[in-house]
Design a protein around this motif. Structure first.
Motif, mmCIF file in Angstrom:
data_model
loop_
_atom_site.group_PDB
_atom_site.id
_atom_site.type_symbol
_atom_site.label_atom_id
_atom_site.label_comp_id
_atom_site.label_asym_id
_atom_site.label_seq_id
_atom_site.Cartn_x
_atom_site.Cartn_y
_atom_site.Cartn_z
ATOM 1 N N ALA A 7 17.710 5.783 117.886
ATOM 2 C CA ALA A 7 17.616 6.881 117.177
ATOM 3 C C ALA A 7 18.876 7.817 117.720
ATOM 4 O O ALA A 7 19.229 7.919 119.057
ATOM 5 N N ASN A 29 15.672 9.228 112.591
ATOM 6 C CA ASN A 29 15.486 10.439 113.670
ATOM 7 C C ASN A 29 14.088 11.277 113.303
ATOM 8 O O ASN A 29 14.025 12.188 113.902
ATOM 9 N N ASN A 32 8.452 9.587 116.000
ATOM 10 C CA ASN A 32 8.441 8.350 116.854
ATOM 11 C C ASN A 32 7.435 8.354 117.535
ATOM 12 O O ASN A 32 6.440 9.244 117.883
#
Length: 81
Positions: A7, A29, A32
């Motif tokens: 990312a 992005n 996560n």
């Protein structure tokens, strides 16, 4: 499917990448699951270029996570040093 991928962060022309575990369907992005390391391609001699928590990588690989091609190369570099 869960992937281990990069990312991007940092400023313009000063990239800094986080190595993350995320769902493949999420934005690059976006949200996560876990941050397991970083990669700084422009690191100076004093700074650390790559850092990976190999225990967490092994855990996620055992759960079926697939690293991207670039992350697989970085994991080889990190384990060699």
């Amino acid at each position: 499917m869960v992937t281990i991928r990069l990312a991007r962060g940092g400023a313009n022309k000063r990239p800094y990448y986080r190595i993350i575990v995320a769902d493949r369907r999420r934005a690059l992005n976006g949200n996560n699951i876990e941050r397991i390391g970083f990669y700084n391609p422009l690191a100076s001699a004093k700074e650390q270029k790559i850092h990976v928590d190999m225990a967490r990588v092994e855990f996620w690989l055992s759960k079926g996570a697939k690293p991207t091609e670039r992350v697989a190369q970085l994991l080889k570099q990190a384990s060699a040093s």
